[in-house]
Write an enzyme that holds these catalytic residues in place. Structure first.
Site, PDB file in Angstrom:
ATOM      1  N   GLU A 126       0.845  -1.206   0.000  1.00  0.00           N
ATOM      2  CA  GLU A 126       0.000   0.000   0.000  1.00  0.00           C
ATOM      3  C   GLU A 126       0.875   1.248   0.000  1.00  0.00           C
ATOM      4  O   GLU A 126       2.016   1.219   0.467  1.00  0.00           O
ATOM      5  CB  GLU A 126      -0.852  -0.001   1.277  1.00  0.00           C
ATOM      6  CG  GLU A 126      -2.350  -0.027   1.113  1.00  0.00           C
ATOM      7  CD  GLU A 126      -3.015   1.051   0.289  1.00  0.00           C
ATOM      8  OE1 GLU A 126      -2.390   1.694  -0.575  1.00  0.00           O
ATOM      9  OE2 GLU A 126      -4.214   1.266   0.519  1.00  0.00           O
TER      10      GLU A 126
ATOM     11  N   ASP B  27      -4.087   5.233   6.330  1.00  0.00           N
ATOM     12  CA  ASP B  27      -4.678   6.460   6.862  1.00  0.00           C
ATOM     13  C   ASP B  27      -5.751   6.058   7.877  1.00  0.00           C
ATOM     14  O   ASP B  27      -5.441   5.737   9.017  1.00  0.00           O
ATOM     15  CB  ASP B  27      -5.231   7.251   5.671  1.00  0.00           C
ATOM     16  CG  ASP B  27      -5.691   8.652   6.025  1.00  0.00           C
ATOM     17  OD1 ASP B  27      -5.133   9.249   6.932  1.00  0.00           O
ATOM     18  OD2 ASP B  27      -6.620   9.160   5.358  1.00  0.00           O
TER      19      ASP B  27
ATOM     20  N   PHE C 190      -1.761  16.190   4.271  1.00  0.00           N
ATOM     21  CA  PHE C 190      -2.094  15.548   3.006  1.00  0.00           C
ATOM     22  C   PHE C 190      -0.855  15.545   2.120  1.00  0.00           C
ATOM     23  O   PHE C 190      -0.267  16.585   1.853  1.00  0.00           O
ATOM     24  CB  PHE C 190      -3.261  16.238   2.302  1.00  0.00           C
ATOM     25  CG  PHE C 190      -3.822  15.384   1.208  1.00  0.00           C
ATOM     26  CD1 PHE C 190      -4.743  14.381   1.496  1.00  0.00           C
ATOM     27  CD2 PHE C 190      -3.396  15.539  -0.098  1.00  0.00           C
ATOM     28  CE1 PHE C 190      -5.233  13.559   0.500  1.00  0.00           C
ATOM     29  CE2 PHE C 190      -3.887  14.720  -1.111  1.00  0.00           C
ATOM     30  CZ  PHE C 190      -4.813  13.725  -0.811  1.00  0.00           C
TER      31      PHE C 190
ATOM     32  N   ARG D 198       1.202  12.331  -9.192  1.00  0.00           N
ATOM     33  CA  ARG D 198       1.710  10.985  -8.919  1.00  0.00           C
ATOM     34  C   ARG D 198       3.169  10.808  -9.335  1.00  0.00           C
ATOM     35  O   ARG D 198       3.886   9.987  -8.780  1.00  0.00           O
ATOM     36  CB  ARG D 198       0.870   9.931  -9.656  1.00  0.00           C
ATOM     37  CG  ARG D 198      -0.544   9.767  -9.121  1.00  0.00           C
ATOM     38  CD  ARG D 198      -1.138   8.476  -9.688  1.00  0.00           C
ATOM     39  NE  ARG D 198      -2.583   8.401  -9.579  1.00  0.00           N
ATOM     40  CZ  ARG D 198      -3.242   7.959  -8.501  1.00  0.00           C
ATOM     41  NH1 ARG D 198      -2.587   7.562  -7.447  1.00  0.00           N
ATOM     42  NH2 ARG D 198      -4.556   7.912  -8.494  1.00  0.00           N
TER      43      ARG D 198
HETATM   44  P1  IMP Z   1      -7.596   4.657   4.325  1.00  0.00           P
HETATM   45  O1  IMP Z   1      -8.615   3.692   3.799  1.00  0.00           O
HETATM   46  O2  IMP Z   1      -8.214   5.859   4.948  1.00  0.00           O
HETATM   47  O3  IMP Z   1      -6.538   4.026   5.206  1.00  0.00           O
HETATM   48  O4  IMP Z   1      -6.918   5.302   3.082  1.00  0.00           O
HETATM   49  C1  IMP Z   1      -6.023   4.675   2.310  1.00  0.00           C
HETATM   50  C2  IMP Z   1      -5.987   5.332   0.947  1.00  0.00           C
HETATM   51  O5  IMP Z   1      -6.351   6.711   0.999  1.00  0.00           O
HETATM   52  C3  IMP Z   1      -4.571   5.322   0.438  1.00  0.00           C
HETATM   53  O6  IMP Z   1      -4.322   4.140  -0.259  1.00  0.00           O
HETATM   54  C4  IMP Z   1      -4.535   6.554  -0.439  1.00  0.00           C
HETATM   55  O7  IMP Z   1      -4.940   6.220  -1.729  1.00  0.00           O
HETATM   56  C5  IMP Z   1      -5.532   7.503   0.180  1.00  0.00           C
HETATM   57  N1  IMP Z   1      -4.858   8.538   1.011  1.00  0.00           N
HETATM   58  C6  IMP Z   1      -4.872   8.643   2.354  1.00  0.00           C
HETATM   59  N2  IMP Z   1      -4.146   9.688   2.780  1.00  0.00           N
HETATM   60  C7  IMP Z   1      -3.638  10.270   1.667  1.00  0.00           C
HETATM   61  C8  IMP Z   1      -2.767  11.389   1.443  1.00  0.00           C
HETATM   62  O8  IMP Z   1      -2.276  12.081   2.344  1.00  0.00           O
HETATM   63  N3  IMP Z   1      -2.480  11.656   0.144  1.00  0.00           N
HETATM   64  C9  IMP Z   1      -2.957  10.924  -0.898  1.00  0.00           C
HETATM   65  N4  IMP Z   1      -3.762   9.859  -0.731  1.00  0.00           N
HETATM   66  C10 IMP Z   1      -4.113   9.532   0.541  1.00  0.00           C
HETATM   67 MG    MG Z   2      -4.004   3.755  -2.152  1.00  0.00          MG
END
Ligand code: IMP
Ligand code: MG
Length: 175
Positions: A99, A103, A152, A165
């Site tokens: 991954e 987050d 972020f 990206r």
């Molecule tokens: P989670 O499900 O909230 O843990 O989020 C995971 C996904 O959210 C990651 O695989 C990212 O694609 C996206 N994400 C979370 N935080 C960020 C960030 O700071 N920048 C860009 N994408 C993020």
């Molecule tokens: Mg992701």
């Protein structure tokens, strides 16, 4: 696009150094086992995935899975769906989910649940970044590149609404 400011949080050099250490640990941990099934979580993990795979000496196999939850915003919608499934079976294999960032933990909780049902030999998780402050669901991660503050970030695969990206560094995006 609105005025955006990028500041480097993790440089290309820091990222590559850390990936080498993670790969060495992974090689050590899987010594004597069969091929490691590396599952790339599209799209954010692609650059980390390809650098990590090339730094690992243990035989690996590659497959890709797609999830979506974020849409165009910066916070999770709380709902995850598969946008692309694996092409191959993982039954009986050691699986390493790769991954970009952990987050809230919603995405990985969902993926572990989905992949566990396919009877792999084991599942471990490697994430380049971890934002522990934002966790909603606890996730046990085996390999973490960097813990980062609640900012972020974009670059090195991570996007904001599909932009940024290709950056070689991980940068904080502020508007
Ligand atoms: P989670 O499900 O909230 O843990 O989020 C995971 C996904 O959210 C990651 O695989 C990212 O694609 C996206 N994400 C979370 N935080 C960020 C960030 O700071 N920048 C860009 N994408 C993020
Ligand atoms: Mg992701």
């Amino acid at each position: 696009m609105p005025e955006a400011k990028l500041s480097v949080l993790l440089s290309e050099q820091q990222i590559q150094d850390r990936i080498r250490q993670m790969a060495a640990q992974i090689d050590k941990d899987y010594t004597g086992s069969g091929p490691l099934y590396m599952v790339c979580v599209l799209k954010g993990a692609i650059l980390f995935y390809s650098d990590l795979a090339r730094a690992i000496k243990h035989p690996v196999r590659m497959d890709f899975i797609g999830t979506s939850s974020y849409g165009k915003g910066k916070t999770t919608s709380g709902e995850v769906r598969l946008t692309k499934d694996l092409d191959t079976t993982i039954e009986g294999f050691d699986v390493l989910i790769v991954e970009d960032i952990l987050d809230s933990g919603v995405t990985l909780t969902y993926l572990i649940h989905v992949l566990q049902q396919r009877r792999p030999r084991s599942i471990r998780i490697a994430t380049l970044l971890d934002k522990p402050e934002r966790r909603l669901r606890p996730v046990a991660v085996d390999y973490v590149g960097f813990q980062i503050p609640d900012e972020f970030v974009v670059g090195y695969g991570l996007d904001y609404a599909e932009d940024y990206r290709q950056l070689r560094d991980v940068c904080i995006l502020s508007e």
